[in-house]
Write a protein that holds these residues in place. Sequence first.
Motif, PDB file in Angstrom:
ATOM      1  N   ARG A  34      -4.114 -15.362  -2.623  1.00  0.00           N
ATOM      2  CA  ARG A  34      -3.070 -15.122  -1.616  1.00  0.00           C
ATOM      3  C   ARG A  34      -2.550 -16.466  -1.115  1.00  0.00           C
ATOM      4  O   ARG A  34      -3.300 -17.275  -0.593  1.00  0.00           O
ATOM      5  N   ILE A  35      -1.231 -16.665  -1.317  1.00  0.00           N
ATOM      6  CA  ILE A  35      -0.597 -17.932  -0.982  1.00  0.00           C
ATOM      7  C   ILE A  35       0.319 -17.710   0.217  1.00  0.00           C
ATOM      8  O   ILE A  35       1.319 -16.985   0.125  1.00  0.00           O
ATOM      9  N   GLY A  36      -0.010 -18.319   1.335  1.00  0.00           N
ATOM     10  CA  GLY A  36       0.789 -18.159   2.546  1.00  0.00           C
ATOM     11  C   GLY A  36       1.958 -19.124   2.576  1.00  0.00           C
ATOM     12  O   GLY A  36       1.791 -20.322   2.333  1.00  0.00           O
ATOM     13  N   ILE A  37       3.150 -18.587   2.852  1.00  0.00           N
ATOM     14  CA  ILE A  37       4.343 -19.417   3.046  1.00  0.00           C
ATOM     15  C   ILE A  37       4.947 -19.059   4.404  1.00  0.00           C
ATOM     16  O   ILE A  37       4.762 -17.949   4.906  1.00  0.00           O
ATOM     17  N   ASN A  38       5.663 -20.005   4.989  1.00  0.00           N
ATOM     18  CA  ASN A  38       6.148 -19.838   6.358  1.00  0.00           C
ATOM     19  C   ASN A  38       7.483 -19.110   6.401  1.00  0.00           C
ATOM     20  O   ASN A  38       8.558 -19.711   6.563  1.00  0.00           O
ATOM     21  N   VAL A  39       7.385 -17.799   6.261  1.00  0.00           N
ATOM     22  CA  VAL A  39       8.541 -16.913   6.404  1.00  0.00           C
ATOM     23  C   VAL A  39       8.138 -15.789   7.353  1.00  0.00           C
ATOM     24  O   VAL A  39       7.054 -15.229   7.254  1.00  0.00           O
ATOM     25  N   SER A  40       9.008 -15.478   8.317  1.00  0.00           N
ATOM     26  CA  SER A  40       8.685 -14.469   9.315  1.00  0.00           C
ATOM     27  C   SER A  40       9.962 -13.927   9.932  1.00  0.00           C
ATOM     28  O   SER A  40      10.881 -14.692  10.248  1.00  0.00           O
ATOM     29  N   ARG A  41      10.017 -12.625  10.130  1.00  0.00           N
ATOM     30  CA  ARG A  41      11.168 -12.016  10.791  1.00  0.00           C
ATOM     31  C   ARG A  41      11.130 -12.245  12.296  1.00  0.00           C
ATOM     32  O   ARG A  41      12.157 -12.484  12.930  1.00  0.00           O
ATOM     33  N   ASP A  42       9.943 -12.151  12.900  1.00  0.00           N
ATOM     34  CA  ASP A  42       9.832 -12.117  14.356  1.00  0.00           C
ATOM     35  C   ASP A  42       9.426 -13.441  15.004  1.00  0.00           C
ATOM     36  O   ASP A  42       9.702 -13.653  16.183  1.00  0.00           O
ATOM     37  N   TRP A  43       8.742 -14.317  14.266  1.00  0.00           N
ATOM     38  CA  TRP A  43       8.220 -15.544  14.857  1.00  0.00           C
ATOM     39  C   TRP A  43       8.996 -16.735  14.305  1.00  0.00           C
ATOM     40  O   TRP A  43       8.811 -17.126  13.161  1.00  0.00           O
ATOM     41  N   ALA A  44       9.844 -17.345  15.123  1.00  0.00           N
ATOM     42  CA  ALA A  44      10.628 -18.499  14.667  1.00  0.00           C
ATOM     43  C   ALA A  44       9.727 -19.637  14.223  1.00  0.00           C
ATOM     44  O   ALA A  44      10.018 -20.334  13.245  1.00  0.00           O
ATOM     45  N   ILE A  45       8.623 -19.826  14.932  1.00  0.00           N
ATOM     46  CA  ILE A  45       7.717 -20.923  14.615  1.00  0.00           C
ATOM     47  C   ILE A  45       7.089 -20.758  13.233  1.00  0.00           C
ATOM     48  O   ILE A  45       6.663 -21.724  12.608  1.00  0.00           O
ATOM     49  N   ALA A  46       7.039 -19.518  12.720  1.00  0.00           N
ATOM     50  CA  ALA A  46       6.432 -19.241  11.416  1.00  0.00           C
ATOM     51  C   ALA A  46       7.484 -18.999  10.340  1.00  0.00           C
ATOM     52  O   ALA A  46       7.171 -18.492   9.265  1.00  0.00           O
TER      53      ALA A  46
ATOM     54  N   GLU B 235       4.348 -15.262  -8.223  1.00  0.00           N
ATOM     55  CA  GLU B 235       5.299 -14.898  -7.175  1.00  0.00           C
ATOM     56  C   GLU B 235       4.783 -13.732  -6.338  1.00  0.00           C
ATOM     57  O   GLU B 235       4.976 -13.682  -5.122  1.00  0.00           O
ATOM     58  N   SER B 236       4.098 -12.800  -6.989  1.00  0.00           N
ATOM     59  CA  SER B 236       3.577 -11.631  -6.273  1.00  0.00           C
ATOM     60  C   SER B 236       2.434 -11.997  -5.332  1.00  0.00           C
ATOM     61  O   SER B 236       2.028 -11.191  -4.490  1.00  0.00           O
ATOM     62  N   ARG B 237       1.917 -13.207  -5.443  1.00  0.00           N
ATOM     63  CA  ARG B 237       0.821 -13.644  -4.576  1.00  0.00           C
ATOM     64  C   ARG B 237       1.316 -14.273  -3.268  1.00  0.00           C
ATOM     65  O   ARG B 237       0.526 -14.562  -2.397  1.00  0.00           O
ATOM     66  N   LEU B 238       2.626 -14.497  -3.175  1.00  0.00           N
ATOM     67  CA  LEU B 238       3.182 -15.097  -1.968  1.00  0.00           C
ATOM     68  C   LEU B 238       3.193 -14.072  -0.832  1.00  0.00           C
ATOM     69  O   LEU B 238       3.665 -12.944  -1.006  1.00  0.00           O
ATOM     70  N   VAL B 239       2.680 -14.469   0.326  1.00  0.00           N
ATOM     71  CA  VAL B 239       2.651 -13.603   1.509  1.00  0.00           C
ATOM     72  C   VAL B 239       3.070 -14.436   2.716  1.00  0.00           C
ATOM     73  O   VAL B 239       3.011 -15.664   2.700  1.00  0.00           O
ATOM     74  N   SER B 240       3.496 -13.760   3.773  1.00  0.00           N
ATOM     75  CA  SER B 240       3.841 -14.471   5.002  1.00  0.00           C
ATOM     76  C   SER B 240       2.598 -15.088   5.625  1.00  0.00           C
ATOM     77  O   SER B 240       1.554 -14.437   5.742  1.00  0.00           O
ATOM     78  N   ALA B 241       2.735 -16.330   6.055  1.00  0.00           N
ATOM     79  CA  ALA B 241       1.629 -17.019   6.737  1.00  0.00           C
ATOM     80  C   ALA B 241       1.765 -16.932   8.251  1.00  0.00           C
ATOM     81  O   ALA B 241       1.120 -17.690   8.972  1.00  0.00           O
ATOM     82  N   GLN B 242       2.569 -15.968   8.745  1.00  0.00           N
ATOM     83  CA  GLN B 242       2.856 -15.965  10.175  1.00  0.00           C
ATOM     84  C   GLN B 242       1.595 -15.833  11.037  1.00  0.00           C
ATOM     85  O   GLN B 242       1.489 -16.484  12.084  1.00  0.00           O
ATOM     86  N   ASP B 243       0.637 -15.004  10.632  1.00  0.00           N
ATOM     87  CA  ASP B 243      -0.563 -14.846  11.458  1.00  0.00           C
ATOM     88  C   ASP B 243      -1.343 -16.152  11.542  1.00  0.00           C
ATOM     89  O   ASP B 243      -1.873 -16.507  12.603  1.00  0.00           O
ATOM     90  N   LEU B 244      -1.419 -16.874  10.440  1.00  0.00           N
ATOM     91  CA  LEU B 244      -2.098 -18.166  10.450  1.00  0.00           C
ATOM     92  C   LEU B 244      -1.344 -19.161  11.334  1.00  0.00           C
ATOM     93  O   LEU B 244      -1.957 -19.885  12.124  1.00  0.00           O
ATOM     94  N   VAL B 245      -0.015 -19.201  11.202  1.00  0.00           N
ATOM     95  CA  VAL B 245       0.776 -20.143  11.991  1.00  0.00           C
ATOM     96  C   VAL B 245       0.598 -19.881  13.485  1.00  0.00           C
ATOM     97  O   VAL B 245       0.398 -20.805  14.274  1.00  0.00           O
TER      98      VAL B 245
END
Length: 479
Positions: free
Chosen positions: A180-192, A212-222
């Motif tokens: 699981r690869i976290g990238i900084n994309v988020s609908r609700d959290w600008a910081i993430a 590509e299918s392993r990419l997930v939002s890292a918003q919780d980590l951020v």
Amino acid sequence: MLPRPAPAPHGPEVPTPAPAEGMLSANVRRGNHDTMHRHPWGLALLLFLPAPVLAAPDSPPMPTLLAPEARIAVENQILEERLGSLLPRLMAETDLDMWLVLSREYAEDPVYFTLVPQPSFAARRTTLLAFHRRADGTVERLAVNRYPLGGPYESAWAGGDLDEQWQALGQLIADRDPGRIGINVSRDWAIADGLSHALHQRLLAVLPDGHESRLVSAQDLVVRWTETRLASERTHHAAAMAAARAIIAEAFSNQVIEPGKTHTDDVAWYIRKRLESLGMPVWFHPDVNRQRAGDDCTRDSVFCGSTGIIERGDVLHTDIGGCYLKLCTDTQEMGYVLREGETEVPRSLRKALAAGNRWQDLLAANFVAGRSGDHILHATHAAVEKEGLAASTYTHPLGFFGHAAGPTIGMWDAQQGGTPGSEWALHPSTAYAIEGNVRSPVPEWDDTWVQVKLEQGGYFDGETLEFPAGRQTRWHVVR
């Protein structure tokens, strides 16, 4: 931080006081009155600061802050501690095997500067950071960039060719084969949500087949990374909070204000200059406003106050925010200008401030680990209503940003809750701007109401909420 009118042009210069040092700190346990005790800050190099003036007895003296050249080593030591002990725990908590933070100069990811050693002012050209969680739980920290970061990072590639740089990132991912690869994309959290579209496209172009299918939002980590405070950070954050309170004590005094002559904007500029003189950059321009008899403030007013020349009998309010060692403050306090012949603040105003402190106690009592921001908000509303207070709650996290990520506990224009961040759970080792207001009638003002607007920095340790730099329980007085 409250909404505010646009600042007026710069007013006259305000005198600067003489040096002093020291600090007073206070804790507030749930539902109890605050108790005061001193903390020896013991910091190595001094930045000479003005002496505190006669003010509310619960205002802390000005703390001793580190000189700018001494801050770099402290920030880098804290960064090493965060990367070495906090990040592995949070990556396991959020189930990420790799976290990518990809930035370009002038378009840095919001979280970028929380991850790189000082002094650092930009992501030189393109800086690609990769954090890989190994099988033993430790985290490998890798930098793929033209200028090696050194310090806490191992250089995985260095060179001048941008295409080669991205290919090196792709090879790094292929070699470690994270799930699981976290990238900084988020609908609700600008910081993430710091990964730009163009960098996202370049990442997709170099990913190994099937990744590509392993990419997930890292918003919780951020969010967890930015909201969590270490014990070493709390000491410095408390000093910044105390400095903000001490500056307000200076500003709301005869040292700065001459009734009938001083404009609210003069006081705002005094505060801004004082913060900047301490090496505490502001994250918004200070707001100073006044309330007085005959204003149209009522029980149901959203905000009360106006700008102009300060006169005797005025109630003063300020909202200020500055940052120190990357940690930001957000503070609001109240002052009163004595009328001719008055020797103390009118009883109705003293009762209004006490009501504001009671609102703080009720909110603090509802800080329970695991509760969402909305849960805390609605429980506070119920407690406030039971006691007959006219209060609004709009409390937010503090940290690397003034309006930081974490549980949103109401907004001034959304007292019903349901806003982004309101569903986030309260975690231990987090900081908050305990912000809101209480409206109270003032018989001496022909039943005009006054709005006591308070905001103090607080810490939640998992059991209790404390105010490490104290809280305002008595009015600042201009005599």
